[in-house]
Design a protein around this motif. Structure first.
Motif, mmCIF file in Angstrom:
data_model
loop_
_atom_site.group_PDB
_atom_site.id
_atom_site.type_symbol
_atom_site.label_atom_id
_atom_site.label_comp_id
_atom_site.label_asym_id
_atom_site.label_seq_id
_atom_site.Cartn_x
_atom_site.Cartn_y
_atom_site.Cartn_z
ATOM 1 N N THR A 24 0.799 -1.228 0.000
ATOM 2 C CA THR A 24 0.000 0.000 0.000
ATOM 3 C C THR A 24 0.833 1.280 0.000
ATOM 4 O O THR A 24 0.524 2.203 -0.750
ATOM 5 C CB THR A 24 -0.979 -0.007 1.197
ATOM 6 O OG1 THR A 24 -1.724 -1.218 1.162
ATOM 7 C CG2 THR A 24 -1.905 1.180 1.163
ATOM 8 N N PRO A 25 1.887 1.419 0.818
ATOM 9 C CA PRO A 25 2.626 2.683 0.848
ATOM 10 C C PRO A 25 3.520 2.933 -0.370
ATOM 11 O O PRO A 25 4.066 4.011 -0.507
ATOM 12 C CB PRO A 25 3.487 2.596 2.108
ATOM 13 C CG PRO A 25 3.040 1.414 2.852
ATOM 14 C CD PRO A 25 2.285 0.540 1.912
ATOM 15 N N GLY A 26 3.669 1.980 -1.250
ATOM 16 C CA GLY A 26 4.561 2.123 -2.401
ATOM 17 C C GLY A 26 4.348 3.380 -3.218
ATOM 18 O O GLY A 26 5.298 4.144 -3.436
ATOM 19 N N PRO A 27 3.131 3.637 -3.696
ATOM 20 C CA PRO A 27 2.911 4.865 -4.470
ATOM 21 C C PRO A 27 3.177 6.133 -3.664
ATOM 22 O O PRO A 27 3.720 7.111 -4.185
ATOM 23 C CB PRO A 27 1.435 4.767 -4.864
ATOM 24 C CG PRO A 27 1.126 3.310 -4.818
ATOM 25 C CD PRO A 27 1.969 2.758 -3.713
ATOM 26 N N ARG A 28 2.829 6.118 -2.383
ATOM 27 C CA ARG A 28 3.087 7.286 -1.530
ATOM 28 C C ARG A 28 4.595 7.514 -1.402
ATOM 29 O O ARG A 28 5.067 8.647 -1.499
ATOM 30 C CB ARG A 28 2.470 7.073 -0.163
ATOM 31 C CG ARG A 28 2.597 8.286 0.734
ATOM 32 C CD ARG A 28 1.991 8.084 2.109
ATOM 33 N NE ARG A 28 0.671 7.492 2.031
ATOM 34 C CZ ARG A 28 0.169 6.697 2.959
ATOM 35 N NH1 ARG A 28 0.874 6.393 4.032
ATOM 36 N NH2 ARG A 28 -1.035 6.200 2.846
ATOM 37 N N CYS A 29 5.343 6.446 -1.200
ATOM 38 C CA CYS A 29 6.801 6.564 -1.098
ATOM 39 C C CYS A 29 7.389 7.090 -2.400
ATOM 40 O O CYS A 29 8.295 7.921 -2.386
ATOM 41 C CB CYS A 29 7.432 5.219 -0.743
ATOM 42 S SG CYS A 29 7.225 4.750 0.981
ATOM 43 N N ALA A 30 6.882 6.613 -3.519
ATOM 44 C CA ALA A 30 7.376 7.074 -4.820
ATOM 45 C C ALA A 30 7.176 8.578 -4.974
ATOM 46 O O ALA A 30 8.053 9.282 -5.494
ATOM 47 C CB ALA A 30 6.686 6.324 -5.941
ATOM 48 N N GLN A 31 6.042 9.091 -4.510
ATOM 49 C CA GLN A 31 5.791 10.530 -4.588
ATOM 50 C C GLN A 31 6.755 11.309 -3.695
ATOM 51 O O GLN A 31 7.263 12.364 -4.084
ATOM 52 C CB GLN A 31 4.356 10.840 -4.168
ATOM 53 C CG GLN A 31 3.314 10.359 -5.145
ATOM 54 C CD GLN A 31 1.903 10.562 -4.621
ATOM 55 O OE1 GLN A 31 1.680 10.716 -3.421
ATOM 56 N NE2 GLN A 31 0.937 10.555 -5.527
ATOM 57 N N ILE A 32 7.018 10.789 -2.507
ATOM 58 C CA ILE A 32 7.918 11.474 -1.577
ATOM 59 C C ILE A 32 9.360 11.395 -2.074
ATOM 60 O O ILE A 32 10.127 12.345 -1.935
ATOM 61 C CB ILE A 32 7.769 10.911 -0.146
ATOM 62 C CG1 ILE A 32 6.332 11.110 0.335
ATOM 63 C CG2 ILE A 32 8.733 11.578 0.818
ATOM 64 C CD1 ILE A 32 6.002 10.394 1.622
ATOM 65 N N ILE A 33 9.735 10.284 -2.696
ATOM 66 C CA ILE A 33 11.061 10.158 -3.306
ATOM 67 C C ILE A 33 11.193 11.177 -4.430
ATOM 68 O O ILE A 33 12.222 11.849 -4.558
ATOM 69 C CB ILE A 33 11.309 8.727 -3.815
ATOM 70 C CG1 ILE A 33 11.531 7.781 -2.622
ATOM 71 C CG2 ILE A 33 12.504 8.676 -4.769
ATOM 72 C CD1 ILE A 33 11.571 6.310 -2.981
ATOM 73 N N ALA A 34 10.156 11.336 -5.253
ATOM 74 C CA ALA A 34 10.177 12.298 -6.356
ATOM 75 C C ALA A 34 10.338 13.730 -5.842
ATOM 76 O O ALA A 34 10.939 14.569 -6.520
ATOM 77 C CB ALA A 34 8.909 12.182 -7.190
ATOM 78 N N LYS A 35 9.831 14.011 -4.644
ATOM 79 C CA LYS A 35 9.976 15.344 -4.050
ATOM 80 C C LYS A 35 11.346 15.544 -3.413
ATOM 81 O O LYS A 35 11.698 16.649 -3.011
ATOM 82 C CB LYS A 35 8.895 15.574 -2.999
ATOM 83 C CG LYS A 35 7.518 15.725 -3.602
ATOM 84 C CD LYS A 35 6.483 15.967 -2.543
ATOM 85 C CE LYS A 35 5.121 16.097 -3.201
ATOM 86 N NZ LYS A 35 4.079 16.426 -2.223
#
Length: 64
Positions: A24-35
């Protein structure tokens, strides 16, 4: 992540703190990594990009 103390953190541990499944947190982590706020130093690990950011969050956001 700040609740877990200094990183790096296992993705599984972060998911458990959030009360979510590992996937579940994968997409959220990807967004935070992109930031640029976190990165993945090794497979399955994540960490803050700024040293002592966990301590900052604990001081300013009342993280237990």
């Amino acid at each position: 992540m700040a609740r877990l103390g200094p990183g790096p953190y296992r993705s599984l541990d972060v998911a458990e703190v959030l009360g979510e499944k590992l996937t579940t947190p994968g997409p959220r982590c990807a967004q935070i990594i992109a930031k640029g706020m976190i990165y993945s130093p090794a497979d399955g690990d994540i960490a803050f990009t700024v040293p002592m950011f966990d301590a900052y969050l604990k001081r300013h956001w009342s993280v237990d």
